[in-house]
Structure formats: C-alpha cells, structure tokens
Design a protein around this motif. Structure first.
Motif, PDB file in Angstrom:
ATOM      1  N   LYS A  59       0.839  -1.200   0.000  1.00 31.31           N
ATOM      2  CA  LYS A  59       0.000   0.000   0.000  1.00 31.31           C
ATOM      3  C   LYS A  59       0.876   1.252   0.000  1.00 31.31           C
ATOM      4  CE  LYS A  59      -4.158  -1.886   2.049  1.00 31.31           C
ATOM      5  NZ  LYS A  59      -3.688  -3.103   2.728  1.00 31.31           N
ATOM      6  N   GLU A 108       1.207  -3.908  -6.907  1.00 28.01           N
ATOM      7  CA  GLU A 108       2.176  -5.009  -6.904  1.00 28.01           C
ATOM      8  C   GLU A 108       3.606  -4.548  -6.653  1.00 28.01           C
ATOM      9  OE1 GLU A 108       2.055  -8.267  -6.759  1.00 28.01           O
ATOM     10  OE2 GLU A 108      -0.111  -8.179  -7.022  1.00 28.01           O
ATOM     11  N   ASP A 146      -3.203   0.114  -3.529  1.00 26.56           N
ATOM     12  CA  ASP A 146      -2.614  -1.178  -3.150  1.00 26.56           C
ATOM     13  C   ASP A 146      -2.112  -1.822  -4.434  1.00 26.56           C
ATOM     14  OD1 ASP A 146      -1.866  -3.440  -1.823  1.00 26.56           O
ATOM     15  OD2 ASP A 146      -3.893  -4.222  -1.534  1.00 26.56           O
ATOM     16  N   GLU A 202      -7.016  -1.842  -7.427  1.00 25.45           N
ATOM     17  CA  GLU A 202      -5.887  -1.214  -6.744  1.00 25.45           C
ATOM     18  C   GLU A 202      -6.290  -0.043  -5.842  1.00 25.45           C
ATOM     19  OE1 GLU A 202      -2.235  -1.755  -9.852  1.00 25.45           O
ATOM     20  OE2 GLU A 202      -3.885  -0.517 -10.544  1.00 25.45           O
ATOM     21  N   VAL A 215      -7.848   1.924  -2.705  1.00 27.48           N
ATOM     22  CA  VAL A 215      -8.151   1.708  -1.283  1.00 27.48           C
ATOM     23  C   VAL A 215      -8.966   2.865  -0.704  1.00 27.48           C
ATOM     24  CG1 VAL A 215      -7.226   1.281   1.022  1.00 27.48           C
ATOM     25  CG2 VAL A 215      -6.095   0.290  -0.963  1.00 27.48           C
ATOM     26  N   MET A 267       3.845   1.290   6.231  1.00 26.25           N
ATOM     27  CA  MET A 267       4.582   0.251   6.942  1.00 26.25           C
ATOM     28  C   MET A 267       3.609  -0.888   7.222  1.00 26.25           C
ATOM     29  SD  MET A 267       7.049   2.234   9.550  1.00 26.25           S
ATOM     30  CE  MET A 267       8.212   0.938   9.765  1.00 26.25           C
ATOM     31  N   SER A 268       4.093  -2.102   7.075  1.00 24.82           N
ATOM     32  CA  SER A 268       3.198  -3.230   7.322  1.00 24.82           C
ATOM     33  C   SER A 268       3.039  -3.438   8.830  1.00 24.82           C
ATOM     34  CB  SER A 268       3.779  -4.466   6.633  1.00 24.82           C
ATOM     35  OG  SER A 268       3.939  -5.506   7.540  1.00 24.82           O
ATOM     36  N   ASN A 269       1.939  -4.091   9.200  1.00 27.23           N
ATOM     37  CA  ASN A 269       1.729  -4.407  10.612  1.00 27.23           C
ATOM     38  C   ASN A 269       2.138  -5.828  10.947  1.00 27.23           C
ATOM     39  OD1 ASN A 269       0.726  -2.045  11.879  1.00 27.23           O
ATOM     40  ND2 ASN A 269      -1.077  -2.249  10.576  1.00 27.23           N
ATOM     41  N   LYS A 270       2.621  -6.543   9.916  1.00 29.87           N
ATOM     42  CA  LYS A 270       2.997  -7.937  10.142  1.00 29.87           C
ATOM     43  C   LYS A 270       4.488  -8.015  10.411  1.00 29.87           C
ATOM     44  CE  LYS A 270      -0.912  -8.517   7.842  1.00 29.87           C
ATOM     45  NZ  LYS A 270      -2.159  -8.723   8.541  1.00 29.87           N
ATOM     46  N   ALA A 271       4.837  -8.795  11.400  1.00 29.45           N
ATOM     47  CA  ALA A 271       6.243  -9.085  11.610  1.00 29.45           C
ATOM     48  C   ALA A 271       6.622 -10.185  10.630  1.00 29.45           C
ATOM     49  CB  ALA A 271       6.466  -9.553  13.035  1.00 29.45           C
ATOM     50  N   GLU A 272       7.833 -10.138  10.134  1.00 26.88           N
ATOM     51  CA  GLU A 272       8.299 -11.186   9.227  1.00 26.88           C
ATOM     52  C   GLU A 272       8.291 -12.525   9.958  1.00 26.88           C
ATOM     53  OE1 GLU A 272      10.200 -11.208   6.147  1.00 26.88           O
ATOM     54  OE2 GLU A 272       9.493  -9.217   5.602  1.00 26.88           O
ATOM     55  N   THR A 273       7.968 -13.582   9.207  1.00 25.69           N
ATOM     56  CA  THR A 273       7.953 -14.897   9.834  1.00 25.69           C
ATOM     57  C   THR A 273       9.374 -15.397  10.102  1.00 25.69           C
ATOM     58  OG1 THR A 273       5.939 -15.347   8.663  1.00 25.69           O
ATOM     59  CG2 THR A 273       7.033 -17.219   9.637  1.00 25.69           C
ATOM     60  N   ALA A 274      10.290 -14.995   9.219  1.00 27.57           N
ATOM     61  CA  ALA A 274      11.683 -15.455   9.362  1.00 27.57           C
ATOM     62  C   ALA A 274      12.252 -14.973  10.691  1.00 27.57           C
ATOM     63  CB  ALA A 274      12.512 -14.923   8.217  1.00 27.57           C
ATOM     64  N   GLU A 275      13.029 -15.823  11.319  1.00 25.05           N
ATOM     65  CA  GLU A 275      13.587 -15.437  12.616  1.00 25.05           C
ATOM     66  C   GLU A 275      15.100 -15.491  12.575  1.00 25.05           C
ATOM     67  OE1 GLU A 275      11.386 -18.344  14.555  1.00 25.05           O
ATOM     68  OE2 GLU A 275       9.963 -16.955  15.448  1.00 25.05           O
TER      69      GLU A 275
END
Lengths: 383, 135
Positions: free
Chosen positions: B2, B94, B92, B49, B51, B127-135
C-alpha cells in the motif's frame, strides 16, 4: 454446519459445475453466491440442526440454479437462444482431481501474486469477497474487481492441466505470512489449504511447506509478548511452543526428506525443526543450521538466504565470522543493517551496534520490526 | 503493497507549471479537473488497486495537551504555513514501479486551458503491521 466445514465443500462444488459444462468464472461466481446465501440462512445453533440434510447437495443444486439463471439472463440480454441445457449431463469424475486442478488454476503464472492469493482464497478456500477484503484491508469493491480481473485473465485456461507446484506453494506461503487479518486467521487457513493439497499430491515440497508452516505456527504465541512486542527467537519462552504441532511438523518433514528430493521448503523446514528441537537457545545446533543454509543457498541462490546464513555463521563460529560472511552480502538488502547491528552487539561493540539498530529502525518496513529495533537501540544506549 | 499519494496545496519541490490556484479557474476547468480525479479513482477500483481517497479542508487547527485537567491548547490556522496537505489517495499495488506510474498519471490532472498541471505528488509506502515470519 459450521462455516469452515461449508468452505471445505467449495472447490469440489465448483468442479461439479464445471464438469456439467459451466465455465470456471461463472461457476465460481455461482458457488460464491450460494455460500453467501448459506451463511446468511443456515443456523449456527447446532441444537436446531442443519436446515438441509446434505449440505453438499444443497450447494450444488443452489449454485447450479444460480448459474442457469445468470446464463439465461445473459442470453436474453444478448437476444440469443438458451444454449445451456436445463438438465445437467451426467459427469461423474474424481472430485479430488477437480480440487487439485483448481489450486493450479488459481495460482496460474499469468496472475500477479495478489490476484492469485485472492482467487485461491475464494475458489479453493471458500472465503467470501468481504472476508478477503477485510483481511487485506481494501474495500470490498476493489477486492471483487481484483478477483473478476484475475478470472478474466485465466479465461480459456483448461481446468484439465496440472501446472507447476512451485507457483501454488508460493501463493500458499504468501497467505501464511499474512497472519491474522480481519476475522479470518489466514495462517490457519493457509495450513488447512496446504494440508488438503498434501493429501492430494505426492510432492515432497508440498509436505516440506506444510512442515515449515506447522513448525512456525507452533511458535506463534511465543513470538509476541502480552503487550504485543516482538520477542526474538533466543528470548522466547519455549514452554509456550506448541509441542504437538512441532512433533507433527518434524514427522512430516522426515517422511519428505526420506524421499530424497530436496527443495527449498524442505530445507527451510529443516532449519525451523532444528530451532524447535533445542530446549534452550544455547543448545541450538548452529553448525547444522549453517549446513542447511548452504543447501538452501545452493537451491535458491537468494541473497536473503545469504543474509540469514551470515547470522547463523555468527552463532556457529562467533560474531567475527558472521560479520565476515555478512561482508559478502549486498548491503542494499532489507535487514542487512539489522543483521549487522546484531552481530556487532554480539561482538561487544555496543556503541556501534546501537547506532546500527537505530539506522535499521529508520529503514524498517513493518511496525513491529521498527519498534523492536528502536527498543534494542534504546536498551544498548541505556546500558 | 500500500502507498499513500499525498497531494499538497503548498510545500514540496518548486512547481514546474506556474498556474493560478483552482479558485481562479473557469467552472469548466474545475469540472474537468474533478472529473479526472474521480475517473482515476474509478479506474483504480476496476483494476483492484483502489483503497481510499479523501480531500481535506484547507484550514486546520493545531492542538496539543496542556496538562492534567486543562483543556487542550489550540493554535492556528496559519495563513503562511509552508506545507499544506490537500488530500490523499491510498493505492494497493504489486510494485514500487507501479506506484510511481500511477502517481505520475494522477499528477497529469488538467488545469487551466485543460493542460496538465504537473503537480508534485508525494509517494509514501505504508509500513506493514505484520512481523516477518523469518527469525
């Protein structure tokens, strides 16, 4: 009947309509309408029982009727004779194949990742447009258009052909990484869809992705604290890891690895399994994790893997070795500065590490990550 | 991904086309400009696209906390504020390239004489609200 049991019927019902002669786009629309109708009218109260004895038969009959109505309306609009037979031709066939082919169609390489995700969640996952729109924080009208455009783009693609499993796995992994969204747990939904796919195929990478998801999901509760702060792996309360999911993930992974057809998801799952296997951070088998990163790098050539490998080298051979490995990674990569900050902290260069954490926070692309990096910087500066 | 397309009344780089503010345009020119904006939004809705889009009143008030039990302090409006946000659109898309392409297109909205105003738009990623899954 609960909504998730209803959703599970969706791909098979679309398959039935397509085998009766409906085109995929119209069949998918008709089934979506029937699902919405069912969600509106069926009772949630189990004591009242389901309003229909055979939900699948109801869905087929209702969506087929919707399809015929829509087709007739379209034909009369065009002033043509009805070409769709009112009596469906018999077309029995294996429903499992229909579902499998829907996965491939919805992840068709001609679609953008966002469109493939949306279409997969609707046609294979059975979610409503409204739910998908809420999960991705866009207006429902926008999501509806995204889905119709995706369907127009793949119009004419046969449902009979299998595609590249890698495209399907990428779409499912994207859904998994979205986590919670709206009232839908997308990570759990991705696991459900990958589990279903694993039951339909004999592909070790599908099992690898399923294992990876389960192993990550097992740590979900421990990954944030009560205030929603991100907790790094080394600081997680390992008693909060879901041992049942870990055991299942490890078993699926071992069976897949025994097939001796390694791929990137199996390698990633192997790394996740080694983390899950350590009762305490100090007992982590870092040398073996580095070996898996080497494998993963060989399979993907990805600079992101190279970056993560450098951090693992830092744990296996000490922070100096890690920094040396990081020196060979493109410094323009996202999270390069964060990795450098961490390795400098481990090397005891506190001032330098604090500056790097602060710099990494400024270029972070997610709020939890930014907040985590700011706290790291603040903690080092206060110490 | 976004992105926010931020439209400024003032502020930002030096304008490349010198034109009168919209209240000096002819009614037809104003209509053409507004139509361009709403057509642009409809087009993005059709491509999946779009929002959000909002316009802001030009005058605002600055507000701040002034201590426990005290009413907030207000200040402004300031006629000479350097930077003034006129409104925004959220898309929003690609890729960053696609966001640039759309911002360029929106900046081509017509002004006096139906000519593109070449307005500067500020493009900011969410900024996304999801934390990356990778640790």
């Amino acid at each position: 009947m609960n909504p998730s049991a209803l959703r599970e019927l969706v791909p098979a019902v679309i398959g039935v309509l397509v085998r009766r002669g409906a085109d995929f786009a119209s069949a998918e629309d008709a089934v979506q309408e029937a699902v919405i109708r069912a969600l509106e009218t069926w009772s949630d109260d189990p004591s009242r029982g389901d309003p229909v004895r055979d939900p699948k038969a109801w869905l087929i009959a209702t969506s087929w009727r919707r399809f015929l109505d829509a087709a007739r309306a379209e034909e009369s609009r065009r002033g043509r004779e009805a070409v769709v037979a009112a009596e469906p031709p018999p077309g029995p066939g294996p429903a499992a194949d229909d579902t499998l082919r829907l996965y491939f169609l919805c992840a068709h390489p001609s679609l953008t990742p966002a469109s493939a995700v949306a279409l997969t969640l609707r046609a294979v996952g059975g979610l409503t447009t409204q739910q998908i729109a809420a999960a991705y924080l866009v207006p429902e009208a926008t999501m509806a258009q995204r889905i119709s455009r995706a369907k127009r783009r793949i119009a004419g693609q046969s449902l009979d052909r299998a595609g590249d499993p890698a495209t399907v796995l990428r779409v499912l992994y994207l859904v998994f990484n979205e986590g919670y969204g709206g009232d839908v747990d997308l990570a759990a939904e991705a696991i459900r869809l990958t589990r279903q796919l694993a039951a339909l195929t004999d592909e070790p990478e599908v099992a690898g992705l399923l294992a990876l998801m389960l192993l990550h999901h097992a740590r979900r509760d421990a990954r944030t604290d009560a205030d929603g702060r991100l907790v790094p792996l080394a600081e997680q309360d390992r008693r909060r890891w879901d041992t049942g999911l870990i055991a299942e993930g490890v078993e699926i992974l071992q069976t897949a690895l025994a097939r001796d057809r390694l791929g990137e998801y199996q390698a990633q799952a192997a790394i996740a399994a080694l983390h899950a296997d350590a009762p305490a951070p100090a007992e982590t088998d870092w040398p073996q994790i580095v070996e898996w990163y080497d494998e993963l790098l060989r399979l993907t050539g990805s600079p992101v893997v190279q970056l993560n490998r450098a951090v693992a080298v830092g744990e296996a051979d000490g922070p100096r070795a890690g920094l040396a490995a990081l020196g060979e990674v493109d410094p323009g990569l996202p999270r390069h500065t964060a990795a450098s900050a961490y390795l400098h902290e481990r090397a005891g260069e506190i001032g330098r590490a604090a500056d790097l954490y602060a710099e990494a926070a400024r270029s972070a692309t997610s709020v939890p990550e930014r907040d985590h990096l700011i706290r790291r910087a603040a903690r080092l500066r206060g110490s | 991904m976004k992105y926010l397309l931020l439209k400024h009344y003032r502020g930002g780089p030096e304008p490349v086309v010198d034109y009168e503010t919209i209240d000096h345009w002819s009614p037809d020119e104003v209509d053409a400009h507004m139509r361009y904006m709403s057509d642009f939004a409809s087009k993005l809705e059709a491509t999946g696209e779009f929002v959000d889009a909002q316009a802001l009143a030009p005058e605002g008030t600055f507000v701040r906390y002034d201590g426990e039990g005290r009413p907030p302090v207000t200040d402004g409006p300031f006629a000479e504020t350097k930077d003034l946000v006129a409104g925004w659109m959220v898309i929003d898309v690609e890729s960053h390239e696609r966001a640039l392409e759309l911002a360029g297109e929106l900046s081509a909205a017509p002004g006096p004489g139906g000519e593109p105003i070449h307005e500067w738009l500020e493009l900011r990623p969410f900024m996304s609200n999801k934390a990356e899954t990778a640790e």
